[in-house]
Design a protein around this motif. Structure first.
Motif: not given
Length: 86
Positions: A66-72, A74-83
């Motif tokens: 993920h290049n850069g950062y936008l608010a929100g 974190e939910d995507l990161y959490d989903k990808e990490i859990r996967g």
């Protein structure tokens, strides 16, 4: 997710290690922040945007970038990490 084997590392490319440490403390980071003063990690993962988030699986393969950062994000990161932890 530490109990599941997840490790979070921050990589700081600041040339001033004292400044990098101060910023990490000021932000209240609770994970290790490593200094990449020679930019070896930046070259290895082609980090041209700051911040960049790189998720690497147990075998050492880059799975998500993920290049850069936008608010929100974190939910995507959490989903990808859990996967990756399954």
């Amino acid at each position: 997710y530490r109990a599941a084997g997840f490790v979070l590392l921050g990589i700081n490319v600041d040339d001033n290690s004292q400044h990098a440490s101060e910023v990490a403390q000021k932000m209240g980071l609770r994970f290790p922040v490593l200094l990449d003063s020679d930019k070896a990690v930046s070259r290895l993962y082609d980090l041209s945007t700051m911040p960049t988030t790189v998720l690497i699986d147990r075998e050492g393969r880059v799975r998500h970038v993920h290049n850069g950062y936008l608010a929100g994000y974190e939910d995507l990161y959490d989903k990808e990490i859990r996967g990756l932890l399954k």
